[in-house]
Design a protein around this motif. Structure first.
Motif, mmCIF file in Angstrom:
data_model
loop_
_atom_site.group_PDB
_atom_site.id
_atom_site.type_symbol
_atom_site.label_atom_id
_atom_site.label_comp_id
_atom_site.label_asym_id
_atom_site.label_seq_id
_atom_site.Cartn_x
_atom_site.Cartn_y
_atom_site.Cartn_z
ATOM 1 N N THR B 149 0.822 -1.214 0.000
ATOM 2 C CA THR B 149 0.000 0.000 0.000
ATOM 3 C C THR B 149 0.853 1.260 0.000
ATOM 4 O O THR B 149 0.359 2.334 -0.303
ATOM 5 C CB THR B 149 -0.904 0.030 1.241
ATOM 6 N N GLU B 150 2.142 1.130 0.371
ATOM 7 C CA GLU B 150 3.005 2.308 0.416
ATOM 8 C C GLU B 150 3.720 2.533 -0.912
ATOM 9 O O GLU B 150 4.455 3.507 -1.062
ATOM 10 C CB GLU B 150 4.046 2.141 1.535
ATOM 11 N N LEU B 151 3.564 1.605 -1.859
ATOM 12 C CA LEU B 151 4.274 1.709 -3.139
ATOM 13 C C LEU B 151 3.385 2.368 -4.188
ATOM 14 O O LEU B 151 2.160 2.314 -4.105
ATOM 15 C CB LEU B 151 4.671 0.307 -3.621
ATOM 16 N N SER B 152 4.027 2.958 -5.193
ATOM 17 C CA SER B 152 3.264 3.504 -6.311
ATOM 18 C C SER B 152 2.770 2.345 -7.172
ATOM 19 O O SER B 152 3.240 1.211 -7.046
ATOM 20 C CB SER B 152 4.143 4.421 -7.131
ATOM 21 N N GLY B 153 1.839 2.633 -8.076
ATOM 22 C CA GLY B 153 1.258 1.586 -8.911
ATOM 23 C C GLY B 153 2.311 0.793 -9.670
ATOM 24 O O GLY B 153 2.268 -0.437 -9.716
ATOM 25 N N GLY B 154 3.278 1.494 -10.246
ATOM 26 C CA GLY B 154 4.293 0.817 -11.045
ATOM 27 C C GLY B 154 5.171 -0.089 -10.196
ATOM 28 O O GLY B 154 5.435 -1.232 -10.542
ATOM 29 N N MET B 155 5.571 0.422 -9.036
ATOM 30 C CA MET B 155 6.434 -0.376 -8.153
ATOM 31 C C MET B 155 5.698 -1.603 -7.638
ATOM 32 O O MET B 155 6.270 -2.675 -7.472
ATOM 33 C CB MET B 155 6.902 0.488 -6.980
ATOM 34 N N ARG B 156 4.398 -1.416 -7.409
ATOM 35 C CA ARG B 156 3.589 -2.527 -6.921
ATOM 36 C C ARG B 156 3.540 -3.646 -7.956
ATOM 37 O O ARG B 156 3.680 -4.831 -7.632
ATOM 38 C CB ARG B 156 2.187 -1.987 -6.644
ATOM 39 N N GLN B 157 3.350 -3.257 -9.234
ATOM 40 C CA GLN B 157 3.327 -4.267 -10.291
ATOM 41 C C GLN B 157 4.662 -4.986 -10.357
ATOM 42 O O GLN B 157 4.720 -6.203 -10.512
ATOM 43 C CB GLN B 157 3.034 -3.612 -11.650
ATOM 44 N N ARG B 158 5.755 -4.223 -10.205
ATOM 45 C CA ARG B 158 7.074 -4.848 -10.255
ATOM 46 C C ARG B 158 7.237 -5.831 -9.093
ATOM 47 O O ARG B 158 7.771 -6.926 -9.274
ATOM 48 C CB ARG B 158 8.168 -3.780 -10.181
ATOM 49 N N ALA B 159 6.766 -5.435 -7.913
ATOM 50 C CA ALA B 159 6.878 -6.325 -6.754
ATOM 51 C C ALA B 159 6.071 -7.599 -6.989
ATOM 52 O O ALA B 159 6.502 -8.702 -6.640
ATOM 53 C CB ALA B 159 6.381 -5.610 -5.502
ATOM 54 N N LEU B 188 4.177 -1.592 -19.058
ATOM 55 C CA LEU B 188 5.231 -2.086 -18.175
ATOM 56 C C LEU B 188 5.119 -3.593 -17.986
ATOM 57 O O LEU B 188 6.098 -4.334 -18.124
ATOM 58 C CB LEU B 188 5.122 -1.373 -16.825
ATOM 59 N N VAL B 189 3.908 -4.058 -17.679
ATOM 60 C CA VAL B 189 3.731 -5.494 -17.432
ATOM 61 C C VAL B 189 3.994 -6.289 -18.702
ATOM 62 O O VAL B 189 4.670 -7.325 -18.673
ATOM 63 C CB VAL B 189 2.309 -5.767 -16.882
ATOM 64 N N LEU B 190 3.499 -5.797 -19.832
ATOM 65 C CA LEU B 190 3.719 -6.524 -21.088
ATOM 66 C C LEU B 190 5.215 -6.622 -21.404
ATOM 67 O O LEU B 190 5.700 -7.673 -21.838
ATOM 68 C CB LEU B 190 2.968 -5.838 -22.233
ATOM 69 N N ALA B 191 5.933 -5.522 -21.148
ATOM 70 C CA ALA B 191 7.378 -5.547 -21.409
ATOM 71 C C ALA B 191 8.061 -6.569 -20.514
ATOM 72 O O ALA B 191 8.950 -7.315 -20.955
ATOM 73 C CB ALA B 191 7.968 -4.159 -21.191
ATOM 74 N N GLN B 192 7.638 -6.621 -19.251
ATOM 75 C CA GLN B 192 8.228 -7.594 -18.324
ATOM 76 C C GLN B 192 7.943 -9.020 -18.784
ATOM 77 O O GLN B 192 8.814 -9.889 -18.730
ATOM 78 C CB GLN B 192 7.654 -7.397 -16.908
ATOM 79 N N LEU B 193 6.717 -9.253 -19.230
ATOM 80 C CA LEU B 193 6.354 -10.606 -19.665
ATOM 81 C C LEU B 193 7.169 -10.988 -20.905
ATOM 82 O O LEU B 193 7.617 -12.133 -21.043
ATOM 83 C CB LEU B 193 4.857 -10.693 -19.957
ATOM 84 N N ARG B 194 7.366 -9.998 -21.797
ATOM 85 C CA ARG B 194 8.162 -10.272 -22.993
ATOM 86 C C ARG B 194 9.578 -10.681 -22.598
ATOM 87 O O ARG B 194 10.166 -11.620 -23.149
ATOM 88 C CB ARG B 194 8.195 -9.022 -23.865
ATOM 89 N N GLU B 195 10.091 -9.983 -21.573
ATOM 90 C CA GLU B 195 11.442 -10.299 -21.106
ATOM 91 C C GLU B 195 11.509 -11.735 -20.577
ATOM 92 O O GLU B 195 12.468 -12.468 -20.848
ATOM 93 C CB GLU B 195 11.813 -9.317 -20.006
ATOM 94 N N LEU B 196 10.489 -12.128 -19.856
ATOM 95 C CA LEU B 196 10.453 -13.493 -19.323
ATOM 96 C C LEU B 196 10.513 -14.501 -20.459
ATOM 97 O O LEU B 196 11.191 -15.525 -20.380
ATOM 98 C CB LEU B 196 9.172 -13.716 -18.512
ATOM 99 N N LYS B 197 9.767 -14.197 -21.511
ATOM 100 C CA LYS B 197 9.740 -15.079 -22.666
ATOM 101 C C LYS B 197 11.131 -15.172 -23.279
ATOM 102 O O LYS B 197 11.616 -16.253 -23.610
ATOM 103 C CB LYS B 197 8.733 -14.518 -23.666
ATOM 104 N N GLU B 198 11.775 -14.001 -23.385
ATOM 105 C CA GLU B 198 13.104 -13.983 -23.992
ATOM 106 C C GLU B 198 14.131 -14.712 -23.129
ATOM 107 O O GLU B 198 15.132 -15.225 -23.629
ATOM 108 C CB GLU B 198 13.543 -12.539 -24.252
#
Lengths: 310, 531, 265
Positions: B149-159, B188-198
């Motif tokens: 709850t203390e993180l911004s939306g982007g950081m939360r998705q990363r966590a 952001l999430v799509l880019a992360q998922l693409r990275e996982l694929k790679e």
């Protein structure tokens, strides 16, 4: 909000509440028709002697203007001077010092017992099937609806008269404490279980519990790490109320089990219409409530600093 | 189709008691590639995903179900726990709910390692920081100690992604991981998922949104009512769909579809939009320099815009950009600190409530969640009668003719008259909200995220309905959404909001084709497109 | 509320209304009739619930006691809830400073445990049925007032009322058509839950010798008398208590079915 600012606000708020309680009592004493000195000394039926009435007038400054009386009254309270119990001929603060630990100990034990009982019941209810849940629900409601004075009697009947396991009267031993504590704890446990069951089932069926399972944690680990925290939080928020209802219950339970304490002193003071004693006890229990509230809010802040649950 | 098969399901079925949620689905998730399961709510796609972790909660049967080399049909609970997190892990929708709000995210990530008991405490903490670094979390040491709850939306998705990666799994399941996120977070999430694929992992993406899936998926399986109706290579499915339902889903994607062209085959064909006299220059609604602050935070700063008569102005922006505060000021629910709102040339805000009450009939509102705006005690008929009688009566019988007309206008069955809105589906509720807003025959409708909570095919029919109403009645729309593709399809003009300011506005085609501002370019580049 | 819950609730209320209004239908005897020869009879066919120390029939007394116990509970709830509705509504609808003052006062009153507050009031008024009603009513009011306030505040800022504003409804229509009717239903639940609690509190006062005086057949007073003979005649304590539990648990069940929460006072 920083911790110091928060504490400052709490203390300020507590002082305001205490001042309001004191003022309400002051007004109530003046509202009684007739001589306030007589009211302080037990009402018109007490037939207090002329000297006693004169002493009361002097002690409370009744011959001075109302505003002076009020300031004098507040000033005395500020120095923890609650006056003299006319029925016991002792300073109120001294009597309270003697009986208060008894009652607080009883209430704390009952609170702990209620917490343990309701956590066990709530955890158990998670595993129950539909019929089990229904029965559990009914049992909780009945437990919450049982009056202390009757529950005490039933427990005495069963464990003392019929089985002879435990003493019916509080004789100062540990066994003597079991029945009074249970009497106080069971109805509260009924309330708390309902509350904990709701928040526990919310936590265990939440997305974060599912995420934890998907990380490879066992159900038990999820219960310990996530479920308990979420179950405890709303119940913790109710501790102020719970403690206050335990003090109410203590009045009755102390009467049933012939146990010395704040409740019994209050009861005899009420029967004797001993106003200084009664107001002293009322103010003191308000203080206890405020302290308990502050402690629980501090705990809540520790578990949930962001106030996520509110 | 080169990667090694990590998950193979043949004729997998999942049932809850006598209800069969998933019927005979077959698919393969391969290393270094992404399979997307696409379907609307209730299609069984999430249940399918969870059964790959042994967490469906129902009874799973299959001819074969192989998860990372193990026969998943005969696994004990203990063996499942071994697989979860270390071989297969899951990213759930909504990071706020999927991370325990009472625990620091570092502990949540560490739990994944603790469950598999491989590492001593110090190394575990090191690994937590490593994982957070790998998802590019800024200041990982500090963030690990904070709660979600203390993180911004982007950081939360990363966590959230980090907790799924802690055990270094071979397969990651993303269950609606981009749903309800605004475009920057989605990217952001799509880019992360693409990275996982790679990185050579297998990705199973669960989504209701074909356009988003198009970015990432190598293979697509379309699910409906527990069955896979069509499966194949992504380009094939998107370019040359064979099944009627796939075509329906593709057609429902609004981006790139011109105004007034129906998104759903079920919608009534439209009369040609009225091209009559473009002369009346006066606007239906105009806002001039609207500003609103809450404490020190400026929610909206000097927003000005116009809604021409019979046209739609779309306001697009991410959550927190000030869209909703703007809508509330326009609706006279929140007095602006500065600026004015004019409705049909008359001053609407700021104004005294009794003075503008008559004018209110000229402006209606539609919300994202219509149920909250209905009195829970009223039936469908009572709601409409109340709206028609200006609050004087709720007896539908007295207003039989206009109530019937309204229901027909929004294509709701007359049989629903006595129902409570609670019993209606999401699409029906939104139609009812539209009918109620239309009761006083308003000139302007303010629509705040009106289709954001709806499934794609339902969204398509509601958008078609709004189009038809505009053509038939000439009502002007102020259409607010975070969804660029909906805005592109619905708006004549568009205003882009960012941090409380309107940074760019103009004709929709122009803004979408040649954005001037950096932020708009960023938004549009992240927008998933099919066409 | 489901159909079964409705039927059961109505049956429950009807039963107690009958007992309270026409106790002689179910128990034709005289609740005060003394018969020393039959003192301390255990429950049996002639005396379903046994007899007390003066040979009075407990069954007859429990049935006839319903009127007093319920009347005190109802009157106290009406008093407390009436006060709570006024205070809570005023606080919810007034400007912030007044709301803040009322809240502080309520908090101060709430800080004193209910039974202690009731005892405090009785210390000033002296014991009796009237003071017991006032004491229970006043001591429960602060808790209810806070609930009423938050309920109305939630409604006041609800999307439903905003939607009515957007449709052009004036203040009067919004309050009459939406605010009041929607506030009433949860209040009804609250009142139902409150009656159960008030019956318990009132009985507690009688039990402590501060409410209904003996030998009137009031449940709390009967329990108080039974306490002396607990080892000798358990039935004297069991049955009046069961009656209280039955009423309080029933009221709680109905209140919950109406949508009330577990926490009340």
């Amino acid at each position: 909000m920083g911790t110091i600012a928060w504490a400052g606000r709490k203390i300020g708020g507590a002082l305001v509440v205490l001042w309001l309680v004191a003022t309400a009592i002051f007004i109530a004493i003046r509202l009684i028709p007739g001589d306030p000195a007589e009211a302080i000394m037990g009402g018109p039926g007490s037939q207090a002697s002329a000297e006693a009435l004169a002493a009361a007038r002097a002690e409370y400054g009744l011959d001075r203007p109302l505003i002076a009386q009020y300031l004098m009254y507040l000033g005395k309270l500020a120095t923890c001077d609650f006056g003299t119990s006319y029925s016991l001929k002792q300073p109120v603060i001294g009597i309270m010092g003697e009986v208060l630990p008894n009652t607080l100990w009883l209430a704390l034990l009952a609170l702990a017992a209620a917490w343990v009982l309701s956590l066990c019941f709530a955890a158990q209810a998670m595993r129950a099937n539909r019929v089990g849940a229904w029965v559990g629900n009914i049992v909780e409601i009945i437990a919450a609806a049982v009056p202390h004075f009757w529950l005490g009697a039933v427990l005495i009947m069963f464990f003392s008269s019929m089985l002879g396991w435990l003493p019916a009267v509080d004789n100062g031993t540990t066994q003597g404490l079991v029945l009074p504590v249970l009497t106080l704890a069971l109805p509260l446990a009924g309330f708390l279980t309902q509350l904990m069951r709701d928040s526990l089932s919310y936590a265990m069926s939440s997305q974060f519990a599912l995420a934890a399972r998907a990380r490879g944690e066992s159900r038990l680990a999820v219960f310990w790490r996530h479920g308990l925290r979420h179950a405890a939080l709303p119940a913790l928020g109710l501790t102020g109320w719970a403690f206050s209802s335990l003090l109410s219950g203590a009045v009755v339970v102390e009467a049933v089990f012939a146990r010395p304490g704040l409740g019994r002193s209050l009861l005899s003071a009420v029967l004797a219409r001993d106003i200084p004693m009664v107001t002293g006890i009322a103010l003191f229990s308000a203080l206890v409530y405020i302290v308990v509230m502050a402690i629980t809010e501090g705990l809540e802040r520790a578990i949930d600093p962001a106030g996520a649950s509110s | 189709m080169n990667g090694q098969a990590l998950i193979t399901a043949r004729n997998l079925s999942v049932s809850f008691g006598s209800t069969v949620a998933v019927k005979n689905v077959s698919f393969t998730v391969r290393a270094g590639s992404c399979l997307a399961l696409v379907g609307e709510s209730g299609s069984g796609k999430s249940v399918t995903a969870r059964s790959l972790l042994g967490l469906s909660g129902g009874t799973a049967t299959a001819d074969a179900l192989e998860v990372c080399g193990q026969d998943a049909l005969s696994l004990s609970e203990r063996s499942w726990q071994q697989i979860r997190g270390s071989s297969v892990s899951m990213i759930l929708q909504d990071a706020l709910m999927a991370l325990d709000p009472l625990r620091p995210v570092g502990r949540e990530i560490g739990d994944a390692l603790k469950a598999h008991g491989k590492l001593p405490r110090a190394e575990r903490q090191q690994r937590v920081i490593q994982v957070l670094e790998s998802v590019r979390m800024p200041e990982p040491e500090r963030r690990a100690r904070q709660r979600s709850t203390e993180l911004s939306g982007g950081m939360r998705q990363r966590a959230l992604i980090a907790q799924a990666l802690a055990g270094n799994p071979q397969v990651v399941i993303a269950d609606e991981a981009t749903t309800a996120l605004d475009s920057a977070l989605t990217a952001l999430v799509l880019a992360q998922l693409r990275e996982l694929k790679e990185q050579g992992r297998g990705v199973l993406m669960i989504s209701h949104d074909l356009a988003q899936v198009a970015h990432l998926a190598d293979d697509i399986a379309v699910m409906r009512q527990g069955e896979i109706v069509e499966a194949g290579v992504a380009a094939q499915i998107l370019g040359n769909p064979q099944h009627e339902y796939t075509r329906q889903l593709l057609r429902a994607v609004p981006s790139g579809v011109p105004r007034f062209v129906p998104l759903s085959a079920a919608s009534r064909p439209l009369a040609a939009p009225m091209q009559k006299d473009p002369a009346p220059a006066s606007s239906a609604l105009s806002a001039n320099g609207l500003s609103k602050s809450f404490g020190k935070h400026a929610a909206v700063e000097s927003a000005s815009f116009e809604v021409p008569r019979g046209k739609t102005l779309g306001i697009v922006g991410e959550s927190g950009s000030g869209k909703t505060t703007t809508a509330r000021m326009v609706l006279g629910l929140q007095p602006p600190d500065a600026g004015t709102v004019e409705l049909l040339g008359e001053r609407f805000a700021p104004a005294h409530e009794p003075q503008r009450r008559k004018l209110r009939e000229q402006m209606g509102a539609i919300y994202q969640n219509p149920l909250g705006s209905f009195d829970p005690r009223y039936s469908v008929g009572q709601l409409l009668a109340d709206a028609l009688s200006r609050g004087k009566s709720k007896r539908a019988a007295e207003y039989r003719v206009p109530v019937t007309e309204l229901l027909e206008q929004v294509e709701l069955s007359l049989g629903l008259l006595d129902r409570n809105p609670r019993e209606l589906s999401g699409g029906q509720r939104q139609r009812l909200a539209i009918a109620r807003a239309l009761a006083p025959k308003p000139s302007v409708l303010v629509l705040d995220e009106p289709v954001s909570a709806l499934d794609a095919s339902i969204q398509a029919t509601v958008l078609d309905l709004l189009d038809r109403i505009q053509v038939e009645t000439g009502t002007s729309y102020l259409f607010i959404s975070h969804d660029l593709s909906v805005i592109e399809h619905m708006s004549d003009n568009v205003a882009v909001m960012h941090q409380g300011k309107i940074i760019e506005q103009g004709a929709t085609a122009q803004v979408f084709a040649a954005p001037q501002q950096e932020y708009t370019k960023l938004l549009l580049s992240a927008m998933p497109r099919l066409r | 509320m489901s159909r079964t819950a409705k039927i059961l609730s109505i049956a429950f209320i009807a039963l107690w209304a009958l007992i309270a209004l026409a106790p002689s239908v179910l128990a034709p005897g005289d609740p005060l009739a003394v018969n020393p020869a039959e003192a301390f009879q255990a429950p049996g066919t002639t005396h379903f619930f046994g007899t007390d120390e003066s040979g009075r029939d407990i069954y007859t007394r429990v049935i006839h006691g319903a009127r007093d116990s319920l009347a005190i509970g109802l009157a106290a709830t009406a008093l407390g809830m009436g006060l709570a509705i006024v205070l809570g509504t005023v606080a919810a609808l007034s400007p912030r400073w007044l709301d803040e003052i009322i809240l502080r006062v309520l908090e101060a009153l709430y800080a004193i445990p209910s039974l202690l507050m009731a005892l405090l009031i009785i210390a000033f008024t002296g014991p009796g049925v009237g003071p017991a009603i006032v004491a229970v009513g006043l001591s429960t009011a602060p808790g209810y007032a806070r609930l009423v306030r938050s309920q109305i505040r939630t409604l006041k800022s609800s999307e439903m009322l905003e939607a009515a504003t957007v449709l052009g409804r004036g203040t009067w229509l919004r309050v009459r058509n939406h605010l009041v009717p929607n506030a009433l239903k949860p209040l009804l639940a609250l009142v139902t839950l409150g009656i159960g609690q008030a019956v318990i509190w009132a009985a507690a006062l009688s039990f402590l010798g501060l409410g209904t005086p003996p030998p009137a057949p009031e449940w709390g007073a009967m329990l108080s008398a039974g306490r002396t003979y607990l080892h000798l005649a358990w039935w004297m304590s069991l049955f009046p208590g069961l009656a209280i539990v039955f009423v309080a648990a029933g009221a709680t069940l109905i209140g919950r079915a109406l949508g009330g929460k577990a926490r009340t006072t």
